[in-house]
Structure formats: structure tokens, C-alpha cells
Design a protein around this motif. Structure first.
Motif, PDB file in Angstrom:
ATOM      1  N   GLN A 199       0.860  -1.187   0.000  1.00 26.86           N
ATOM      2  CA  GLN A 199       0.000   0.000   0.000  1.00 26.86           C
ATOM      3  C   GLN A 199       0.891   1.230   0.000  1.00 26.86           C
ATOM      4  N   TYR A 200       0.522   2.220  -0.796  1.00 29.97           N
ATOM      5  CA  TYR A 200       1.392   3.391  -0.928  1.00 29.97           C
ATOM      6  C   TYR A 200       0.533   4.620  -1.128  1.00 29.97           C
ATOM      7  N   ASP A 201       0.963   5.711  -0.529  1.00 23.46           N
ATOM      8  CA  ASP A 201       0.252   6.981  -0.685  1.00 23.46           C
ATOM      9  C   ASP A 201       1.252   8.012  -1.172  1.00 23.46           C
ATOM     10  N   GLY A 202       1.285   8.224  -2.475  1.00 26.44           N
ATOM     11  CA  GLY A 202       2.242   9.204  -3.002  1.00 26.44           C
ATOM     12  C   GLY A 202       2.384   9.067  -4.507  1.00 26.44           C
ATOM     13  N   LEU A 203       3.272   9.885  -5.053  1.00 30.16           N
ATOM     14  CA  LEU A 203       3.468   9.872  -6.496  1.00 30.16           C
ATOM     15  C   LEU A 203       4.310   8.666  -6.900  1.00 30.16           C
ATOM     16  N   LEU A 204       3.877   7.977  -7.942  1.00 30.78           N
ATOM     17  CA  LEU A 204       4.646   6.837  -8.442  1.00 30.78           C
ATOM     18  C   LEU A 204       5.585   7.309  -9.548  1.00 30.78           C
ATOM     19  N   PRO A 205       6.740   6.675  -9.691  1.00 28.44           N
ATOM     20  CA  PRO A 205       7.640   7.070 -10.779  1.00 28.44           C
ATOM     21  C   PRO A 205       7.033   6.759 -12.144  1.00 28.44           C
ATOM     22  N   ASP A 206       7.515   7.448 -13.171  1.00 32.27           N
ATOM     23  CA  ASP A 206       6.937   7.290 -14.506  1.00 32.27           C
ATOM     24  C   ASP A 206       7.067   5.873 -15.040  1.00 32.27           C
ATOM     25  N   LEU A 207       8.075   5.171 -14.593  1.00 36.02           N
ATOM     26  CA  LEU A 207       8.288   3.820 -15.114  1.00 36.02           C
ATOM     27  C   LEU A 207       7.407   2.785 -14.424  1.00 36.02           C
ATOM     28  N   PHE A 208       6.653   3.217 -13.373  1.00 42.97           N
ATOM     29  CA  PHE A 208       5.814   2.261 -12.668  1.00 42.97           C
ATOM     30  C   PHE A 208       4.695   1.785 -13.590  1.00 42.97           C
ATOM     31  N   ARG A 209       4.663   0.507 -13.840  1.00 43.80           N
ATOM     32  CA  ARG A 209       3.556  -0.057 -14.609  1.00 43.80           C
ATOM     33  C   ARG A 209       3.468  -1.548 -14.296  1.00 43.80           C
ATOM     34  N   GLU A 210       2.411  -2.172 -14.731  1.00 46.70           N
ATOM     35  CA  GLU A 210       2.244  -3.597 -14.425  1.00 46.70           C
ATOM     36  C   GLU A 210       3.333  -4.394 -15.122  1.00 46.70           C
ATOM     37  N   GLY A 211       3.925  -5.316 -14.389  1.00 48.91           N
ATOM     38  CA  GLY A 211       4.992  -6.126 -14.953  1.00 48.91           C
ATOM     39  C   GLY A 211       6.371  -5.510 -14.752  1.00 48.91           C
ATOM     40  N   GLN A 212       6.403  -4.271 -14.212  1.00 44.79           N
ATOM     41  CA  GLN A 212       7.682  -3.582 -14.042  1.00 44.79           C
ATOM     42  C   GLN A 212       8.379  -4.051 -12.763  1.00 44.79           C
ATOM     43  N   GLY A 213       9.686  -4.143 -12.817  1.00 44.87           N
ATOM     44  CA  GLY A 213      10.457  -4.441 -11.620  1.00 44.87           C
ATOM     45  C   GLY A 213      10.567  -3.196 -10.757  1.00 44.87           C
ATOM     46  N   ILE A 214      10.240  -3.307  -9.461  1.00 44.11           N
ATOM     47  CA  ILE A 214      10.330  -2.142  -8.594  1.00 44.11           C
ATOM     48  C   ILE A 214      11.009  -2.497  -7.271  1.00 44.11           C
ATOM     49  N   VAL A 215      11.460  -1.467  -6.589  1.00 39.64           N
ATOM     50  CA  VAL A 215      12.038  -1.614  -5.261  1.00 39.64           C
ATOM     51  C   VAL A 215      11.256  -0.684  -4.353  1.00 39.64           C
ATOM     52  N   THR A 216      10.830  -1.176  -3.200  1.00 39.30           N
ATOM     53  CA  THR A 216      10.056  -0.312  -2.322  1.00 39.30           C
ATOM     54  C   THR A 216      10.577  -0.371  -0.887  1.00 39.30           C
ATOM     55  N   ASN A 217      10.507   0.755  -0.218  1.00 37.34           N
ATOM     56  CA  ASN A 217      10.893   0.857   1.183  1.00 37.34           C
ATOM     57  C   ASN A 217       9.639   1.001   2.006  1.00 37.34           C
ATOM     58  N   GLY A 218       9.583   0.309   3.122  1.00 38.68           N
ATOM     59  CA  GLY A 218       8.394   0.503   3.933  1.00 38.68           C
ATOM     60  C   GLY A 218       8.395  -0.358   5.176  1.00 38.68           C
ATOM     61  N   VAL A 219       7.282  -0.295   5.899  1.00 42.13           N
ATOM     62  CA  VAL A 219       7.139  -1.030   7.156  1.00 42.13           C
ATOM     63  C   VAL A 219       6.193  -2.199   6.922  1.00 42.13           C
ATOM     64  N   LEU A 220       6.593  -3.347   7.426  1.00 35.38           N
ATOM     65  CA  LEU A 220       5.760  -4.533   7.308  1.00 35.38           C
ATOM     66  C   LEU A 220       4.649  -4.439   8.349  1.00 35.38           C
ATOM     67  N   VAL A 221       3.388  -4.317   7.910  1.00 28.97           N
ATOM     68  CA  VAL A 221       2.290  -4.169   8.866  1.00 28.97           C
ATOM     69  C   VAL A 221       1.471  -5.449   9.017  1.00 28.97           C
ATOM     70  N   GLY A 222       1.578  -6.357   8.069  1.00 29.58           N
ATOM     71  CA  GLY A 222       0.901  -7.637   8.192  1.00 29.58           C
ATOM     72  C   GLY A 222       1.833  -8.709   7.671  1.00 29.58           C
TER      73      GLY A 222
END
Lengths: 158, 267, 93
Positions: free
Chosen positions: A94-117
Motif C-alpha cells: 500500500q502506498y500513498d504518493g506519487l509513483l515514478p513514470d516507469l511504474f507499470r504492471e509487470g515492471q520491476g520495482i524496489v520499495t521501502n516501507g514497514v511490514l504491517v501484516g
């Protein structure tokens, strides 16, 4: 101490301090990359060699591929949720903010965040990863979808 | 074996040789950079995923490759200065450091401006970016050491040792994308085998790379000559040169003075 | 040609800010390096020439002094002049 020696000492020590700071930053950066980097599979099954699993509430970095058709955008805000997968089970981000232009389905991404579940990540940053291949649109289209998929899998770090 | 090189160990001979080379290098760089940049900005196709932001590639990649190349050349000069006590090698190492620092800065800044729209961040402490930042710090350290001592030989030695220690960073930069899990992608052109880009995109890159290489060579010539002058200021040939240069400037000293203050104002 | 109009070229497919920031900063840094290198070359040459002039003046003054006092043996030698010049001027780094 005469002023010239003082100046020299200041310069040499500032260089040493600079190098020390640099070495510290490198170690910090690498440790963050190595220890806190998980793939979706590792979050569920634990790291391959150590069996280490991230704890709830821990800040981690996750790399994977956005599952096609899983991206849900909130109509009124920037909130977005999507699934991330590598070779095994998938997790939800889950993310609340602007996504980079390259974000699309099937794209490789790296994300930083807190594990909540167990498989739910509250992301504070979503970064898109791309590969080293560049080509014009026409060539990409003529190579077909199979190639594109292969390339994107590689980009996700497979 | 190296006898044919001996005349070039004479400061006056190499000063004049570089003086002859310099204008040609500037001309070649202007030619190739014009071709390369016009091609890159106007005629190269946009990338299928990144669109026109891909055009940053044509500055970013040549700058990054050449920043490492200059460092390698500087380290070789430092080595020959430390081992064979070649004073001219010291002068050339001192000439290269600021140029390398500028190109490293260009690689970092253009990388940030490319990373923001594509990755989603200006900066990340990823192994490739961090090791490139260390390259900039190494250059700054070498420049500082060259300026820290009045005795140029001592300064050259200190800076030379730092540049040699820093060589370890070059393979780290290059292989960082393979050794660590980086956000930065793998090598497109600086690898064995065919480049990972289509030819219509590769050719303008080659032109830009050539243009920047010639520009760097010309700048090294110019700065090297300055270093040779500063290090040989008591030699008769330098004194004649300096006296002639001052005489040439004297008749229009008023003019040049005005220009100078204008430049400072603009800064 | 990849662009249909000049405005489209400037817009760079929506990436105008990032593309022109990259090219602009690079150009500015290279032009600065170029001018700084040329200026430093000039300053070094000028300083060597100025120092040489000062040296000549000191030498002349010393000779004049010798003549006035009627001393034939040179009491001031080249090394002393050089030391005096070194003290008064320094090639800046």
C-alpha cells in the motif's frame, strides 16, 4: 606549531575525516542493502541461507515485479495498492504518493516501507528499476511481448 | 626500448608539443560534439519505456566512462612519478584531477536528473551511486593535496599515493551493479560483446563519447602546459615566454583590465 | 527528425525540466572549467613575468647602491636577490 604546519595538519585530518565518513556511508548503504533487502518469497518463507524473516513493524526494502491486474488506485487520492511477486508467493503493497513514470504492471520495482501484516507492506517509497536495454518503440514492438516479459523479469532481479 | 620517449621528458619539448596538439584537439571535439549532440537531441529515437528522458544518456554515460578513464590515467601518471621520479608525470596528474572532478560531478548530476523521473528519486545510497560519489571525493582529495604543500614534489607524492590507493574504487564502480543488488541497471555499452541498445541509438553515443574524449584531451593539454610553466618558472625558456606574453598584453592593458572586472561581476 | 515543432523539441516529451537541467548543468560546468583553465594559464604567465621585472629592478637598485658607495666588490650576489624576490612574490597555486 607554526601556521603552515597547522594548515597542513588541518588539510590532512579533514581528508582523513572525509574518507572515514565515506567508508561509514558505504558500510551503512551496503548493510542496508544486504540485511534489509527481501524478495516477496523471502518475506513469507524466510531468507534462503539464514531463514531470517522480517518482524512485524520492521522497516524493510522489498524488490519484485508488479503483478499484472493487481494495481488498484483510489479515485479521490494518491493512494494505491498493488501486489508484488518474484518466484513464489506474492505480497501486497500500500502506498500513498506519487509513483515514478516507469511504474507499470509487470515492471520491476524496489520499495521501502514497514511490514504491517504477514504479507502487507505500508510503503513510504516506491522506486522503479529498469534494465540496461534501450531501443526505439518500433523495435520493441516488433520484438513482441515475449521479449518484453523476459526483459522485465531480468529487471526485477531474477 | 623507451629511448624515443626521452626528448619528451624535457619540459620545453613537451610544452611545445602539447601547444601544437591543443588547437587540433579543440577543433576535433567541437566537430564531434556538434554532430553527436545534434544527433542525440534531434534525430535519435526516444526509448520505448523512458521516452525522451533517455536523451540524458548521451551526457551521463560518456561523462561517467571518461571520469573513470581520467582517474586511471591520473593513477598511471602518479605511479610513474612515484617510481621513476618523472616531474612531468606529476604535472600531468595535477592537470587531470580537476577535469576528472568536473566530469564525475556531471555524471552524478545528470544521473540524479535522470533518476528523479524514471526511478522516482534524485538519490539513493545504492552501491553504484555511492562508489561514484567516492570517486568525486577522491578527485577532490587529490586536488586538495596538490594545493596543500608549497613544495610541489612533496605535494605530488602525497596526491600520488592517494590516487593510487583510490584505484581500488574503479573496479568497485564498474562491478557494483553485478556484485550488489543495486537500483542502477547493468552496463549498456562498457562491457564485452554487443551494446544493449539499437544501432540508431548507439551511433550518436559514440560521437558524443569521441567529442568528450577530445575535449578532455585538449583540456589536459592546456592545464598540463600551465603546470609545466608553474613548475619551471626559473628556467630561461619560461622567462622568455612570460616576458613575451606580458609585452603582448601591455599595450591593451586598460582593455583587458576592464574585461577582467566584468567577468568577476558576472560571476 | 524526432520532433515536429520547436515547441515540441523544447518540451522533450514532458521531460523538459530534467533533460534541459542535465544538458544545462553539464554545459555550464564544462564552460567554467574551460575559462578557469585559460585564466589560470594567463595568471601563471603574468606572475612569472611580474616576478622577473621585480627581480630586474632589485638587481638594478643593488648595482646603483654599489656604485654610489664606491664598492667594487659585489656585496650582493644572485642568490640574495633571488631570496628577496622569493619573499616578495609567490607564484600562487
Amino acid at each position: 606549531m607554526n601556521p603552515r604546519r597547522k594548515k597542513r595538519l588541518a588539510i590532512v585530518s579533514s581528508i582523513l575525516i572525509g574518507l572515514g565518513a565515506v567508508a561509514g556511508l558505504v558500510l551503512y548503504a551496503l548493510s542496508q542493502n544486504i540485511d534489509l533487502y527481501y524478495t516477496p518469497t523471502e518475506i513469507v518463507q524466510g531468507k534462503k541461507d539464514t531463514g531470517m524473516k522480517p518482524a512485524l513493524g520492521q522497516r524493510i526494502r522489498v524488490g519484485g515485479m508488479v503483478v499484472a491486474g493487481s494495481v488498484k488506485r483510489d479515485a479521490n487520492s494518491l493512494k494505491v495498492s498493488f501486489d508484488l511477486v518474484d518466484i513464489g508467493p506474492k505480497i501486497t503493497v500500500q502506498y500513498d504518493g506519487l509513483l515514478p513514470d516507469l511504474f507499470r504492471e509487470g515492471q520491476g520495482i524496489v520499495t521501502n516501507g514497514v511490514l504491517v501484516g504477514a504479507t502487507l507492506l505500508e510503503a513510504s517509497e516506491v522506486l522503479a528499476k529498469h534494465d540496461e536495454n534501450y531501443m526505439p518503440k518500433e523495435i520493441a514492438e516488433s520484438l513482441g511481448k515475449d521479449y518484453k516479459k523476459k526483459v522485465e523479469k531480468k529487471a526485477a532481479g531474477e | 626500448m623507451f629511448k624515443w620517449l626521452h626528448p619528451y621528458a624535457n619540459p620545453e619539448v613537451s610544452y611545445n608539443f602539447c601547444g601544437k596538439l591543443q588547437p587540433w584537439l579543440f577543433r576535433l571535439s567541437a566537430l564531434f560534439l556538434t554532430i553527436g549532440l545534434v544527433w542525440a537531441l534531434l534525430y535519435a529515437p526516444a526509448d520505448y519505456q523512458q521516452g525522451d528522458s533517455f536523451r540524458i544518456f548521451y551526457i551521463h554515460v560518456p561523462a561517467a566512462i571518461l571520469a573513470m578513464g581520467i582517474y586511471f590515467a591520473m593513477a598511471i601518471a602518479a605511479l610513474s612519478s612515484l617510481v621513476w621520479q618523472l616531474k612531468l608525470a606529476d604535472a600531468s596528474a595535477a592537470a587531470m584531477a580537476p577535469i576528472g572532478a568536473v566530469f564525475t560531478a556531471i555524471a552524478l548530476i545528470t544521473g540524479a536528473a535522470w533518476g528523479k523521473p524514471m526511478w522516482g528519486t534524485w538519490w539513493i545510497w545504492d552501491a553504484r551511486l555511492t562508489s561514484e560519489l567516492i570517486l568525486l571525493f577522491l578527485y577532490l582529495g587529490v586536488i586538495a593535496l596538490h594545493n596543500a604543500f608549497e613544495d610541489k614534489n612533496l605535494a605530488g607524492k602525497a596526491a600520488g599515493i592517494l590516487s593510487l590507493v583510490g584505484v581500488i574504487n574503479l573496479p568497485i564502480i564498474h562491478y557494483s551493479v553485478e556484485w550488489w543488488n543495486t537500483l542502477h541497471q547493468g552496463a549498456t555499452v562498457s562491457k564485452l560483446g554487443a551494446p544493449s541498445m539499437s544501432a540508431v541509438m548507439y551511433w550518436p553515443f559514440l560521437m558524443c563519447l569521441l567529442g568528450f574524449s577530445f575535449l578532455i584531451a585538449a583540456l589536459v593539454c592546456l592545464r598540463f602546459r600551465t603546470e609545466v610553466l608553474a613548475r619551471n618558472s626559473m628556467r630561461p625558456w619560461v622567462r622568455t615566454l612570460a616576458a613575451n606574453a606580458l609585452e603582448l598584453e601591455q599595450p591593451m592593458s586598460c582593455n583587458s583590465h576592464g574585461k577582467h572586472s566584468q567577468n568577476q561581476g558576472a560571476k | 527528425m524526432q520532433f515536429n515543432s520547436f515547441a515540441e523539441f523544447l518540451n522533450m516529451g514532458g521531460y523538459a525540466f530534467y533533460v534541459w537541467l542535465s544538458y544545462g548543468v553539464s554545459a555550464a560546468l564544462i564552460v567554467y572549467l574551460l575559462f578557469a583553465s585559460v585564466r589560470r594559464n594567463k595568471t601563471v604567465l603574468e606572475q612569472i613575468a611580474i616576478r622577473q621585472k621585480r627581480e630586474q629592478r632589485l638587481r638594478q637598485a643593488a648595482e646603483l647602491n654599489m656604485q654610489e658607495q664606491g664598492i667594487n666588490e659585489p656585496q650582493i650576489n644572485d642568490e640574495m636577490i633571488e631570496a628577496a624576490v622569493k619573499q616578495s612574490t609567490q607564484i600562487s597555486k
